[in-house]
Design a protein around this motif. Structure first.
Motif, PDB file in Angstrom:
ATOM      1  N   GLY A 202      30.848  13.767  -8.624  1.00  0.00           N
ATOM      2  CA  GLY A 202      29.928  13.302  -7.589  1.00  0.00           C
ATOM      3  C   GLY A 202      29.878  11.780  -7.528  1.00  0.00           C
ATOM      4  O   GLY A 202      29.814  11.189  -6.439  1.00  0.00           O
ATOM      5  N   VAL A 203      29.950  11.138  -8.692  1.00  0.00           N
ATOM      6  CA  VAL A 203      29.989   9.671  -8.734  1.00  0.00           C
ATOM      7  C   VAL A 203      31.329   9.160  -8.195  1.00  0.00           C
ATOM      8  O   VAL A 203      31.379   8.193  -7.420  1.00  0.00           O
ATOM      9  CB  VAL A 203      29.763   9.166 -10.180  1.00  0.00           C
ATOM     10  CG1 VAL A 203      29.892   7.647 -10.247  1.00  0.00           C
ATOM     11  CG2 VAL A 203      28.396   9.604 -10.690  1.00  0.00           C
ATOM     12  N   LEU A 204      32.419   9.800  -8.579  1.00  0.00           N
ATOM     13  CA  LEU A 204      33.750   9.382  -8.118  1.00  0.00           C
ATOM     14  C   LEU A 204      33.895   9.517  -6.602  1.00  0.00           C
ATOM     15  O   LEU A 204      34.692   8.801  -5.980  1.00  0.00           O
ATOM     16  CB  LEU A 204      34.829  10.220  -8.809  1.00  0.00           C
ATOM     17  CG  LEU A 204      34.967  10.025 -10.320  1.00  0.00           C
ATOM     18  CD1 LEU A 204      35.956  11.026 -10.900  1.00  0.00           C
ATOM     19  CD2 LEU A 204      35.400   8.605 -10.649  1.00  0.00           C
ATOM     20  N   ALA A 205      33.126  10.423  -6.017  1.00  0.00           N
ATOM     21  CA  ALA A 205      33.192  10.610  -4.559  1.00  0.00           C
ATOM     22  C   ALA A 205      32.790   9.338  -3.811  1.00  0.00           C
ATOM     23  O   ALA A 205      33.197   9.138  -2.660  1.00  0.00           O
ATOM     24  CB  ALA A 205      32.284  11.771  -4.145  1.00  0.00           C
ATOM     25  N   LEU A 206      32.018   8.466  -4.459  1.00  0.00           N
ATOM     26  CA  LEU A 206      31.641   7.200  -3.830  1.00  0.00           C
ATOM     27  C   LEU A 206      32.868   6.348  -3.537  1.00  0.00           C
ATOM     28  O   LEU A 206      32.927   5.643  -2.526  1.00  0.00           O
ATOM     29  CB  LEU A 206      30.679   6.428  -4.742  1.00  0.00           C
ATOM     30  CG  LEU A 206      29.328   7.092  -5.038  1.00  0.00           C
ATOM     31  CD1 LEU A 206      28.548   6.286  -6.069  1.00  0.00           C
ATOM     32  CD2 LEU A 206      28.524   7.244  -3.747  1.00  0.00           C
ATOM     33  N   HIS A 207      33.845   6.401  -4.431  1.00  0.00           N
ATOM     34  CA  HIS A 207      35.087   5.654  -4.194  1.00  0.00           C
ATOM     35  C   HIS A 207      35.971   6.366  -3.175  1.00  0.00           C
ATOM     36  O   HIS A 207      36.520   5.724  -2.271  1.00  0.00           O
ATOM     37  CB  HIS A 207      35.861   5.485  -5.504  1.00  0.00           C
ATOM     38  CG  HIS A 207      37.171   4.768  -5.332  1.00  0.00           C
ATOM     39  ND1 HIS A 207      37.275   3.397  -5.288  1.00  0.00           N
ATOM     40  CD2 HIS A 207      38.438   5.242  -5.166  1.00  0.00           C
ATOM     41  CE1 HIS A 207      38.539   3.046  -5.110  1.00  0.00           C
ATOM     42  NE2 HIS A 207      39.266   4.148  -5.039  1.00  0.00           N
ATOM     43  N   LEU A 208      36.092   7.671  -3.329  1.00  0.00           N
ATOM     44  CA  LEU A 208      36.974   8.431  -2.442  1.00  0.00           C
ATOM     45  C   LEU A 208      36.563   8.322  -0.983  1.00  0.00           C
ATOM     46  O   LEU A 208      37.411   8.344  -0.085  1.00  0.00           O
ATOM     47  CB  LEU A 208      36.990   9.903  -2.863  1.00  0.00           C
ATOM     48  CG  LEU A 208      37.509  10.196  -4.281  1.00  0.00           C
ATOM     49  CD1 LEU A 208      37.359  11.679  -4.595  1.00  0.00           C
ATOM     50  CD2 LEU A 208      38.969   9.766  -4.422  1.00  0.00           C
ATOM     51  N   SER A 209      35.257   8.172  -0.732  1.00  0.00           N
ATOM     52  CA  SER A 209      34.766   8.084   0.644  1.00  0.00           C
ATOM     53  C   SER A 209      34.596   6.640   1.111  1.00  0.00           C
ATOM     54  O   SER A 209      34.213   6.395   2.252  1.00  0.00           O
ATOM     55  CB  SER A 209      33.419   8.811   0.758  1.00  0.00           C
ATOM     56  OG  SER A 209      32.459   8.220  -0.119  1.00  0.00           O
ATOM     57  N   GLY A 210      34.886   5.678   0.217  1.00  0.00           N
ATOM     58  CA  GLY A 210      34.703   4.268   0.560  1.00  0.00           C
ATOM     59  C   GLY A 210      35.869   3.694   1.360  1.00  0.00           C
ATOM     60  O   GLY A 210      36.973   4.239   1.383  1.00  0.00           O
ATOM     61  N   LYS A 211      35.636   2.543   1.978  1.00  0.00           N
ATOM     62  CA  LYS A 211      36.645   1.906   2.817  1.00  0.00           C
ATOM     63  C   LYS A 211      37.787   1.317   2.001  1.00  0.00           C
ATOM     64  O   LYS A 211      38.910   1.182   2.505  1.00  0.00           O
ATOM     65  CB  LYS A 211      35.994   0.813   3.661  1.00  0.00           C
ATOM     66  CG  LYS A 211      35.009   1.336   4.697  1.00  0.00           C
ATOM     67  CD  LYS A 211      34.433   0.197   5.524  1.00  0.00           C
ATOM     68  CE  LYS A 211      33.452   0.725   6.569  1.00  0.00           C
ATOM     69  NZ  LYS A 211      32.868  -0.386   7.376  1.00  0.00           N
ATOM     70  N   LYS A 212      37.530   0.949   0.739  1.00  0.00           N
ATOM     71  CA  LYS A 212      38.558   0.315  -0.080  1.00  0.00           C
ATOM     72  C   LYS A 212      39.490   1.329  -0.752  1.00  0.00           C
ATOM     73  O   LYS A 212      40.479   0.954  -1.368  1.00  0.00           O
ATOM     74  CB  LYS A 212      37.910  -0.562  -1.153  1.00  0.00           C
ATOM     75  CG  LYS A 212      37.171  -1.771  -0.588  1.00  0.00           C
ATOM     76  CD  LYS A 212      36.603  -2.634  -1.709  1.00  0.00           C
ATOM     77  CE  LYS A 212      35.912  -3.857  -1.145  1.00  0.00           C
ATOM     78  NZ  LYS A 212      35.357  -4.729  -2.213  1.00  0.00           N
ATOM     79  N   SER A 213      39.173   2.590  -0.621  1.00  0.00           N
ATOM     80  CA  SER A 213      39.986   3.619  -1.267  1.00  0.00           C
ATOM     81  C   SER A 213      41.310   3.827  -0.538  1.00  0.00           C
ATOM     82  O   SER A 213      41.356   3.863   0.687  1.00  0.00           O
ATOM     83  CB  SER A 213      39.224   4.946  -1.308  1.00  0.00           C
ATOM     84  OG  SER A 213      40.046   5.980  -1.788  1.00  0.00           O
ATOM     85  N   SER A 214      42.384   3.943  -1.325  1.00  0.00           N
ATOM     86  CA  SER A 214      43.683   4.300  -0.751  1.00  0.00           C
ATOM     87  C   SER A 214      44.059   5.729  -1.134  1.00  0.00           C
ATOM     88  O   SER A 214      45.213   6.134  -1.005  1.00  0.00           O
ATOM     89  CB  SER A 214      44.766   3.325  -1.222  1.00  0.00           C
ATOM     90  OG  SER A 214      44.866   3.328  -2.630  1.00  0.00           O
TER      91      SER A 214
END
Length: 436
Positions: A202-214
């Motif tokens: 659930g915490v990692l989802a913050l990165h996966l849904s973020g604009k900086k994620s590739s």
């Protein structure tokens, strides 16, 4: 030390990952503490019998993460964004497939596995309960390890650490809640542990849904060759973690014949503390991996050598410090997990800490060396280190030495196996040129 220096970046990645891995290892340490308080020596013995299967699940997740993360990082720093996205997609598919196999094993084979692991009338029920729940949560454990590695390789080691620590703290709180106010016993301990990776994701989802994620799922072809190319850099991580499970299963069976369930409970204390110590070195190794893969992809040999030297020196210093602390504070450490005050357990666990922990003076170098070689695609040399420490040395020594020295032989088997593997590590690193 400037923020742009190689040393700063090394300690940033490694420091964050070590803290996160310590948190991740506390999944099982928390179970050990609360089970010992709630269920006593027999519960602790049952947990130690079942925990080897967790090592296999964790090994699978580390292989997916380390292998896929290495290929992803190399492709990205070579400018091949499309190939990097395909690596992420294929690794996620592999992780889900592997998790499904473990899930089926939990639903269909938990009693058989418990019997194979050495559970008897006193420990069978608790062992089966723990195995069934942990195996059913295997897809979550494997996917969490996979996503942690990719988020770290995607330039967000802070969030990766935060996810690991959040999951671990949640596990500790849920362990207490399920085992004491809710009186769920062993199933409560296992359920709390199973929910921890869900919370972490659930915490990692913050990165996966973020604009900086590739990181995103893309359309790609599937082939056995592609699967092998993804998994091969992670094989050394798989064997490193799997060896912990193999050693645990083997030592449990040997100790059962030497000292019964009390001996297994004592080994449970030593082994679960060893999981935390191993997590420290795994943290160094996983923190090094993005930096080593990036430097390898960019053809920067100078930085590659610095990354390895920093990792090797840090592992030696930490191993010496851990050994000194464990031998100074053994009495308090054992008391934490000896809720029944068993006088038979204390001398076995004390001798185990005294001898077994000496092996980490070599194990740290071995774990770091194998991970570094995998990160620069020297997979054959990494495999040689891992297979020696995980099978070729430890298995014969574990059967030979107890016949000569009894329980001392059990502990010394680990030490001598790691010492032999260290010779292979020195050979592999010199051949790769990182030590020159």
């Amino acid at each position: 030390m400037g923020k742009n220096s190689g040393a700063y970046e090394f300690f940033r990645y490694v420091g964050l990952n070590v803290m996160g891995m310590i948190g991740l290892s506390c999944y099982i340490l928390a179970d050990t503490y609360f089970v010992s308080k709630a269920l006593g020596t027999s519960g602790l013995a049952a947990l130690n019998l079942a925990i080897s299967v967790y090592s296999v699940i964790n090994a699978t997740g580390l292989m997916m993460g380390a292998g896929g993360g290495t290929r992803f990082s190399i492709f990205r720093f070579q400018g091949h964004e499309r190939e990097a996205g395909q690596v992420f997609t294929r690794t996620v598919i592999l992780a889900l497939a592997a998790g499904g196999v473990f899930l089926l094993a939990g639903l269909l084979c938990a009693p058989v596995l418990a019997a194979v692991l050495g559970a008897d009338g006193d420990t069978m029920d608790n062992t089966v309960v723990y195995l069934r729940v942990i195996l059913c949560f295997a897809p979550c454990f494997i996917m969490n390890n996979t996503l942690l590695a990719f988020v770290r390789n995607d330039g967000n080691p802070k969030l990766s650490m935060a996810a690991m620590l959040t999951g671990s703290l949640a596990n500790i709180a849920l362990d207490y809640l399920f085992m004491f106010p809710f009186s769920m016993g062993m199933s409560g301990a296992a359920f709390a542990t199973g929910l921890a990776p869900v919370i972490s994701m659930g915490v990692l989802a913050l990165h996966l849904s973020g604009k900086k994620s590739s990181l995103s799922i893309v359309r790609c072809r599937w082939s056995l060759r592609e699967a092998v190319s993804i998994l091969s850099p992670g094989v050394s991580s798989f064997i490193t973690e799997l060896s912990s499970g193999i050693v645990l299963m083997m030592f449990n069976l040997i100790i059962l014949s030497l000292a019964g369930n009390t001996g297994v409970a004592a080994y449970g204390i030593v082994a679960n503390l060893a999981l935390v110590v191993t997590a420290v070195f795994t943290g160094i190794a996983q923190g090094m991996q993005p930096l080593a893969s990036r430097s390898y992809g960019a053809g920067d040999g100078k930085t590659l050598k610095l990354v390895f030297r920093y990792g090797a020196i840090l592992s030696i210093v930490l191993a010496a410090g851990i050994y000194a602390c464990a031998n100074s504070w053994w009495q308090g450490i054992i008391a934490i997990f000896n809720s029944e005050g068993s006088q038979e357990l204390v001398p076995i666990a004390r001798r185990g800490i005294q001898l077994y922990f000496a092996g980490f003076l070599f194990a740290g170098i071995n774990i770091v060396s194998a991970a570094f070689l995998s990160a620069v695609t020297e997979t054959g040399k990494a495999f040689a280190i891992s297979i020696v420490r995980g099978c070729l040395a430890i298995i014969p020594l574990a059967f030979l030495l107890p016949g000569i020295w009894g329980m001392d032989g059990v502990w010394l088997a680990f030490v001598l196996a790691e010492a032999l593997a260290c010779l292979v590590s020195v050979w592999g690193i010199r051949r790769a040129g990182a030590a020159r």
